[in-house]
Motif scaffolding. Structure first.
Motif, PDB file in Angstrom:
ATOM      1  N   TRP A 173      33.753  55.719  38.934  1.00 23.00           N
ATOM      2  CA  TRP A 173      34.787  54.761  39.357  1.00 23.00           C
ATOM      3  C   TRP A 173      36.197  55.325  39.136  1.00 23.00           C
ATOM      4  CZ3 TRP A 173      31.121  52.838  41.633  1.00 23.00           C
ATOM      5  CH2 TRP A 173      30.168  51.944  41.149  1.00 23.00           C
ATOM      6  N   GLU A 174      36.293  56.610  38.743  1.00 15.74           N
ATOM      7  CA  GLU A 174      37.570  57.159  38.307  1.00 15.74           C
ATOM      8  C   GLU A 174      38.722  56.998  39.311  1.00 15.74           C
ATOM      9  OE1 GLU A 174      37.178  61.203  37.080  1.00 15.74           O
ATOM     10  OE2 GLU A 174      36.640  60.598  35.031  1.00 15.74           O
ATOM     11  N   ARG A 175      38.380  57.017  40.593  1.00 15.73           N
ATOM     12  CA  ARG A 175      39.470  56.995  41.564  1.00 15.73           C
ATOM     13  C   ARG A 175      40.012  55.577  41.827  1.00 15.73           C
ATOM     14  NH1 ARG A 175      40.040  55.096  45.726  1.00 15.73           N
ATOM     15  NH2 ARG A 175      40.907  56.499  47.291  1.00 15.73           N
ATOM     16  N   ALA A 176      39.446  54.565  41.153  1.00 14.25           N
ATOM     17  CA  ALA A 176      39.893  53.191  41.407  1.00 14.25           C
ATOM     18  C   ALA A 176      41.296  52.948  40.857  1.00 14.25           C
ATOM     19  CB  ALA A 176      38.917  52.209  40.765  1.00 14.25           C
ATOM     20  N   GLN A 177      42.021  52.019  41.491  1.00 18.57           N
ATOM     21  CA  GLN A 177      43.345  51.653  40.990  1.00 18.57           C
ATOM     22  C   GLN A 177      43.249  50.428  40.082  1.00 18.57           C
ATOM     23  OE1 GLN A 177      43.201  52.996  44.338  1.00 18.57           O
ATOM     24  NE2 GLN A 177      43.852  54.718  43.072  1.00 18.57           N
ATOM     25  N   TRP A 178      42.202  49.628  40.331  1.00 16.07           N
ATOM     26  CA  TRP A 178      41.948  48.449  39.491  1.00 16.07           C
ATOM     27  C   TRP A 178      40.477  48.412  39.100  1.00 16.07           C
ATOM     28  CZ3 TRP A 178      44.783  44.755  37.162  1.00 16.07           C
ATOM     29  CH2 TRP A 178      46.112  44.588  37.574  1.00 16.07           C
ATOM     30  N   LEU A 179      40.225  48.131  37.845  1.00 16.63           N
ATOM     31  CA  LEU A 179      38.863  47.847  37.420  1.00 16.63           C
ATOM     32  C   LEU A 179      38.840  46.428  36.879  1.00 16.63           C
ATOM     33  CD1 LEU A 179      37.666  51.094  35.578  1.00 16.63           C
ATOM     34  CD2 LEU A 179      36.792  50.163  37.732  1.00 16.63           C
ATOM     35  N   LEU A 180      38.037  45.587  37.513  1.00 17.24           N
ATOM     36  CA  LEU A 180      37.985  44.181  37.090  1.00 17.24           C
ATOM     37  C   LEU A 180      36.637  43.907  36.431  1.00 17.24           C
ATOM     38  CD1 LEU A 180      39.382  42.634  40.401  1.00 17.24           C
ATOM     39  CD2 LEU A 180      40.642  43.326  38.344  1.00 17.24           C
ATOM     40  N   PRO A 181      36.626  43.311  35.253  1.00 12.34           N
ATOM     41  CA  PRO A 181      35.354  43.115  34.533  1.00 12.34           C
ATOM     42  C   PRO A 181      34.480  42.050  35.196  1.00 12.34           C
ATOM     43  CG  PRO A 181      37.143  42.081  33.339  1.00 12.34           C
ATOM     44  CD  PRO A 181      37.779  42.779  34.503  1.00 12.34           C
ATOM     45  N   ALA A 182      33.268  42.463  35.558  1.00 15.90           N
ATOM     46  CA  ALA A 182      32.351  41.539  36.238  1.00 15.90           C
ATOM     47  C   ALA A 182      31.381  40.932  35.237  1.00 15.90           C
ATOM     48  CB  ALA A 182      31.572  42.283  37.324  1.00 15.90           C
ATOM     49  N   ALA A 183      31.007  39.703  35.506  1.00 12.80           N
ATOM     50  CA  ALA A 183      29.974  39.056  34.689  1.00 12.80           C
ATOM     51  C   ALA A 183      28.639  39.722  34.999  1.00 12.80           C
ATOM     52  CB  ALA A 183      29.911  37.571  35.004  1.00 12.80           C
ATOM     53  N   SER A 184      27.831  39.952  33.969  1.00 12.41           N
ATOM     54  CA  SER A 184      26.520  40.550  34.218  1.00 12.41           C
ATOM     55  C   SER A 184      25.542  39.479  34.658  1.00 12.41           C
ATOM     56  CB  SER A 184      26.001  41.210  32.937  1.00 12.41           C
ATOM     57  OG  SER A 184      25.519  40.207  32.064  1.00 12.41           O
ATOM     58  N   ALA A 185      24.363  39.936  35.080  1.00 11.99           N
ATOM     59  CA  ALA A 185      23.336  39.002  35.547  1.00 11.99           C
ATOM     60  C   ALA A 185      22.915  38.027  34.454  1.00 11.99           C
ATOM     61  CB  ALA A 185      22.127  39.778  36.044  1.00 11.99           C
ATOM     62  N   PHE A 186      23.158  38.385  33.188  1.00  9.27           N
ATOM     63  CA  PHE A 186      22.771  37.488  32.098  1.00  9.27           C
ATOM     64  C   PHE A 186      23.836  36.437  31.835  1.00  9.27           C
ATOM     65  CE2 PHE A 186      20.754  41.589  31.441  1.00  9.27           C
ATOM     66  CZ  PHE A 186      19.421  41.216  31.335  1.00  9.27           C
ATOM     67  N   GLU A 187      24.986  36.593  32.548  1.00 12.82           N
ATOM     68  CA  GLU A 187      26.131  35.725  32.283  1.00 12.82           C
ATOM     69  C   GLU A 187      26.454  34.839  33.466  1.00 12.82           C
ATOM     70  OE1 GLU A 187      29.104  38.700  31.215  1.00 12.82           O
ATOM     71  OE2 GLU A 187      27.502  39.741  30.153  1.00 12.82           O
ATOM     72  N   LYS A 188      25.573  34.837  34.478  1.00 12.01           N
ATOM     73  CA  LYS A 188      25.876  34.005  35.643  1.00 12.01           C
ATOM     74  C   LYS A 188      24.609  33.371  36.183  1.00 12.01           C
ATOM     75  CE  LYS A 188      25.666  37.937  38.852  1.00 12.01           C
ATOM     76  NZ  LYS A 188      26.469  38.898  39.621  1.00 12.01           N
ATOM     77  N   SER A 189      24.813  32.332  36.980  1.00 11.32           N
ATOM     78  CA  SER A 189      23.685  31.632  37.582  1.00 11.32           C
ATOM     79  C   SER A 189      23.787  31.695  39.086  1.00 11.32           C
ATOM     80  CB  SER A 189      23.664  30.164  37.143  1.00 11.32           C
ATOM     81  OG  SER A 189      23.564  30.067  35.751  1.00 11.32           O
ATOM     82  N   GLY A 190      22.636  31.556  39.740  1.00 12.39           N
ATOM     83  CA  GLY A 190      22.630  31.570  41.197  1.00 12.39           C
ATOM     84  C   GLY A 190      21.246  31.866  41.704  1.00 12.39           C
ATOM     85  N   THR A 191      21.119  32.085  43.008  1.00 11.21           N
ATOM     86  CA  THR A 191      19.805  32.410  43.554  1.00 11.21           C
ATOM     87  C   THR A 191      19.837  33.800  44.162  1.00 11.21           C
ATOM     88  OG1 THR A 191      20.304  31.435  45.704  1.00 11.21           O
ATOM     89  CG2 THR A 191      19.247  30.000  44.067  1.00 11.21           C
ATOM     90  N   MET A 192      18.647  34.374  44.260  1.00  5.65           N
ATOM     91  CA  MET A 192      18.475  35.673  44.908  1.00  5.65           C
ATOM     92  C   MET A 192      17.185  35.607  45.710  1.00  5.65           C
ATOM     93  SD  MET A 192      19.589  38.455  42.073  1.00  5.65           S
ATOM     94  CE  MET A 192      21.280  38.567  41.511  1.00  5.65           C
ATOM     95  N   VAL A 193      17.055  36.528  46.674  1.00  7.79           N
ATOM     96  CA  VAL A 193      15.797  36.606  47.419  1.00  7.79           C
ATOM     97  C   VAL A 193      15.234  38.004  47.177  1.00  7.79           C
ATOM     98  CG1 VAL A 193      14.666  36.377  49.666  1.00  7.79           C
ATOM     99  CG2 VAL A 193      16.737  35.048  49.158  1.00  7.79           C
ATOM    100  N   ASN A 194      14.019  38.066  46.649  1.00  8.79           N
ATOM    101  CA  ASN A 194      13.474  39.388  46.319  1.00  8.79           C
ATOM    102  C   ASN A 194      12.868  40.062  47.548  1.00  8.79           C
ATOM    103  OD1 ASN A 194      10.953  38.276  46.694  1.00  8.79           O
ATOM    104  ND2 ASN A 194      10.284  38.471  44.566  1.00  8.79           N
TER     105      ASN A 194
END
Lengths: 424, 538
Positions: B442-463
């Motif tokens: 990710w070194e070339r990024a100008q901004w790094l924004l901290p994302a919530a991990s899968a253990f920290e969010k809710s929602g649905t997915m389709v496998n």
């Protein structure tokens, strides 16, 4: 005595003929005639004849042989296997060894007949590893039978093929249990298999399989030659024919004797066995091998050698190992030795057997060494009770039965061991 | 193969309770259907029958000999007693025999609290010990066999683990050597375990003989609470439970949750142990601005402000969405940016494996390390929106108008498959990355924004099997990490007010996603914990 008159009439009738293990000698005394007869018969008729004979398995369980064959499905498209159980390992039993070493062609002829009856084209003899001499003799006999056309392709010109392979075990008692034998023959650890499925439906390599004992198979030629009904005239109603008894212990003439079933036990011990050595007093008799509960002198006096009578006394004929115990031998020591054997031989899969056999041995050892405690006898009974009928095969029962039997019939000797300790 | 012909059921009475089951069932399975618990160690629903523990002995039709319920087929009219005096005596007897050579070192055993020896002793045992300690058979303890620690002395030889390595992974590392009470669980040739599913051995071991090195001495299990979720480490979407200490709110372990349609009782070691990135050194905890190779800690407020300003000319912006985002996040981000006039969306996925014909490893694992490529496709088709692949992104770059690339939802430390999307961007394009971890790629990024991990969010997915499943937050978001919903909300407003509705995913799911995917209304809370198989995508 009428019983004596029928001694040695079926299984051991030619046993003293010199060189009987050679095919030419075996044929001279009428060998392979019954097989020839069987190969002119319909398989169903062979099974009927054996059913009529009342022959029950001689390996210990006593299951009717003809009925066992009848369970084999003929329409699965899979090969059918006939396995000969020559893994004779029960302490006190050495009868199959006599047949194997002296009369191997009787086994092969029996296999020929049984294979024809169940339509099997591949047969194995599973012989215990310790029977090295027996294995050599059997292999020579098998080779001879191939040369003479009794084994291989197109047997006796009937178009029937049968291959017979001798397989030596590696010394585990449990491989004498039929499903343990199958596991071992499959190249796996010798451990009994869960039933269902039963071997008749899914046995060796998942195919229909019959496992018959050496003595059972060796009886077949006589039955085929003389007819099942004639065989049934020997013995009692539920215990037809004759069997081999292995007499050992404190007797003058130990050995293998063939007796009509229903013969009084005293005939075997006193007349054939020549009575107890040094005029000793009888203390107990183990009637069917180390796993069978003992008989008291009073029971011995009355007992006859048949399934029914043994059941009455809470014991079994097992594999015919009659062990005579005199007054001066410690039953505690005998039971400790028996328990050590089953502890050593438990395959270890089922918990009650794996742990129970060790526990029984441990308590008996303590008792025998004078380290017993007041709860030991209750613990023995409880532990043995928890082993009865709770495992895949009968080894746990085999270990528990003598413990329960000795404690029931000779409690004084065990309590005395405790009292001695307390008296110290 | 399923047929429409109804199988005639048989009627079995278990402990005076009548139950109708198909004739292929065993007494044990019939008892399960009747809601009756029969004690057992060796039985496992996803392994073959061993019949060796002899704990499930029951009385059948008053026969003198007890039968093991796990291997006894049902018969019509059968009467079974699982707790008659005789059955209880046998179960108790068998339990006592299980324990006579067991070291009972519960105070230092990780299994304590979820050990079946403890459970059944309380339920069926409660006898006084009749064995003196020095009499016990001793065996090796705490042997290192890789990810798992083997304590042969605690082993009750139920053979679940040997059956697992034989039947599930086909690797056969575990064997029982010797016989009788000298039987001992070992690895073949004393070597290490060599399969990708070793963690399951600790789960299926009913006692403390096989414990996971990762969890050893970490927590007493009674301090943990379990939350149902799904694994996001590949496209299989194995059902899981996530164990968290409610006091410290820390995540301690991930375990499989049985779902016969997806993962049976198993998960792979990646899905089980890779969660450590959540607390890892590389975890992004606050927005970072990088200029001239210098990393400056920043704020969401500043980041959102810059993004809002950039949105004044939406034609120069491309939005990249990782297939690790939930359906709800994808929907929210796309709808929100479309409303602002953004026209270009890129699917960030492992393109090398996504088109593979046999992407499975033969047990569970899918070669696509992202969990929601299928949901991504369905969301875009629902919204009638086109997305670009990496080549499409390169073509877009070629047009020369691109000034900003904003990539969202890149999770974990093993995302090398995403680097080609970063590499496709020329120097003149500024890159904003919403990711869980700070990585060299990710070194070339100008901004790094901290994302919530899968253990920290809710929602649905389709496998990858086309199954709609629910992900549930188990722990609070680490530091300043934000999920896709909060980011969409913040960018729209150009400021971090942190007022994004908490249960945004519930709203989006119930109002926009459920009906098109399922063909019916569906309340979030009542979505089947085992997920729902969707009709094939047209």
């Amino acid at each position: 005595m009428p019983a004596l008159a029928k001694e040695k009439q079926i299984l051991l009738r030619h046993i003293d003929t010199p060189n009987l293990s050679q095919i030419s000698v075996y044929e001279e005394v009428g060998g392979y005639q019954a097989a020839k007869k069987a190969y002119g018969m319909e398989p169903a008729n062979i099974i009927e004849d054996v059913k009529a004979s009342g022959l029950r398995g001689r390996g210990g369980a006593g299951f009717p042989t003809g009925m066992k064959w009848g369970f084999v499905p003929q329409n699965t498209g899979k090969p059918i296997y006939l396995l000969c159980n020559a893994d004779e390992s029960e302490p006190g039993c050495f009868k199959d060894r006599v047949i194997i070493e002296k009369n191997p062609h009787a086994i092969i002829e029996g296999i020929l007949i049984a294979a024809r009856a169940i339509n099997s084209h591949k047969s194995y003899i599973y012989i215990r590893g310790e029977y090295a001499k027996g294995a050599r003799i059997l292999q020579m006999a098998i080779d001879e039978a191939y040369q003479r056309g009794f084994l291989g392709k197109n047997i006796l010109g009937t178009g029937f093929d049968l291959d017979l392979v001798l397989h030596r075990g590696a010394g585990a008692y449990i491989c004498g249990e039929e499903t343990g034998l199958i596991s071992s023959l499959e190249g796996k650890k010798g451990q009994p298999k869960l039933k269902p499925p039963f071997p008749a439906v899914s046995g060796y390599l998942g195919c229909p399989t019959v496992v018959n004992n050496v003595e059972t198979l060796s009886t077949l030629p006589w039955i085929l030659a003389h007819g099942g009904k004639t065989y049934a005239t020997y013995g009692t109603e539920k215990s037809a024919g004759t069997r081999l008894f292995c007499l050992s212990g404190w007797v003058n003439k130990p050995g293998v004797y063939e007796l009509e079933l229903g013969t009084p036990l005293r005939v075997l011990i006193d007349e054939l066995g020549g009575g107890l050595k040094d005029g000793a007093t009888l203390k107990a008799v183990i009637p069917g091998g180390s796993s069978t509960p003992p008989l008291t002198p009073a029971e011995v006096a009355e007992a006859t050698l048949d399934f029914e009578c043994m059941a009455k006394y809470g014991s079994f004929l097992g594999a015919g190992g009659v062990i005579v115990i005199p007054e001066h031998v410690s039953l505690l020591k005998i039971l400790e030795t028996i328990s050590e054997f089953y502890w050593d031989e438990s395959c270890g899969q089922c918990t009650p057997c794996r742990e129970g056999t060790g526990w029984l041995f441990r308590i008996l050892k303590h008792l025998h060494e004078g380290r017993g405690t007041s709860t030991d006898i209750e613990d023995l009974k409880k532990t043995a009770g928890n082993m009865m009928g709770t495992t895949i095969c009968a080894l746990a029962d085999a270990a528990a039965m003598p413990v329960l039997g000795f404690l029931k019939k000779f409690p004084d000797e065990f309590y005395a061991a405790l009292r001695e300790r307390e008296g110290q | 193969m399923s047929t429409d012909v109804a199988v005639k059921k048989v009627s079995v009475t278990i402990d005076d309770k009548k139950v109708e089951v198909t004739p292929d069932k065993t007494v044990f399975q019939a008892a399960v259907e009747a809601g009756i618990f029969v004690p057992h160690y060796c039985y496992h629903p996803d392994l073959s029958i061993a019949g060796v523990c002899r704990m499930c002995l029951v009385e059948v039709d008053n026969a003198p000999k007890l039968q093991i319920s796990c291997n006894t087929p049902v018969r019509d009219g059968m009467v079974v007693r699982t707790s008659s005096d005789k059955a209880r005596q046998a179960q108790k007897g068998s339990l006592e025999l299980h324990l006579i050579n067991h070291p009972v070192d519960c105070p230092i055993c990780d299994k304590a609290g979820e050990c079946k020896l403890q459970d059944f002793y309380r339920e069926f045992g409660l006898y006084k010990s009749r064995v003196e300690l020095e009499d016990k058979v001793h065996k090796p303890k705490a042997k290192d066999i890789g990810t798992i620690v083997l304590d042969a002395e605690r082993c009750i030889l139920c053979t679940r683990c040997t059956r697992f390595t034989h039947e599930v992974t086909h690797t056969d590392e575990l064997v029982i050597v010797n016989r009788g009470n000298r039987s001992e669980l070992k690895t073949y040739d004393d070597g290490p375990l060599r399969n990708d599913y070793t963690g399951n051995l600790a789960d299926i071991c009913p006692v403390g003989a096989l414990t996971a090195r990762d969890f050893r001495f970490q927590q007493r299990v009674w301090f943990l609470e379990k939350k149902n979720s799904v694994c996001t480490m590949c496209a299989r979407g194995c059902n899981t439970t996530v164990s968290v200490n409610p006091k410290t709110k820390k995540l301690y372990r991930v375990e499989p949750r049985r779902n016969p349609e997806v993962n049976k009782s198993w998960i792979c070691d990646t899905g089980r142990w890779r969660y450590h990135y959540v607390y890892g050194e590389s975890r992004l905890r606050t927005p970072e601005k990088i200029s001239d190779g210098r990393v400056l800690e920043s704020t969401w407020h500043q980041a959102f402000g810059e993004m809002k300003r950039a949105l004044e000319d939406p034609s120069g912006i491309v939005i990249g969405l990782s297939t690790q985002l939930t359906n709800e996040e994808i929907l929210e981000l796309v709808l929100s940016f479309k409303e602002s006039g953004v026209k270009h969306f890129v699917r960030i996925v492992d393109e090398q494996v996504i088109e593979e014909r046999s992407p499975w490893d033969g047990v569970l694992k899918h070669r696509d390390h992202t969990p929601n490529a299928e949901g991504f496709a369905r969301m875009f088709s629902m919204m009638n929106t086109k997305f670009l692949d990496c080549a499409g992104l390169a073509a877009l770059v070629g047009e020369g108008n691109l000034r900003h690339a904003w990539f969202f939802g890149l999770e974990g430390e093993d995302v090398s498959w995403a680097s080609r999307f970063v590499e496709a961007l020329p120097e003149g394009v500024s890159l904003t990355l919403h990711a869980t971890s700070r990585l060299p790629i990710w070194e070339r990024a100008q901004w790094l924004l901290p994302a919530a991990s899968a253990f920290e969010k809710s929602g649905t997915m389709v496998n990858a099997l086309g199954r709609l499943q629910r992900l549930q937050a188990a722990i609070p978001r680490v530091s300043l990490a934000r999920d896709g919903h909060a980011v969409a909300f913040g960018v729209q407003r150009g400021a971090d007010r942190d007022a994004a509705p908490e249960a945004r995913h519930v709203d989006l799911f119930e109002k926009l996603i459920a009906a098109p995917l399922l063909g019916r209304e569906q309340v979030w809370k009542k979505l089947d914990p085992m997920g729902v198989a969707l009709k094939e995508r047209s």
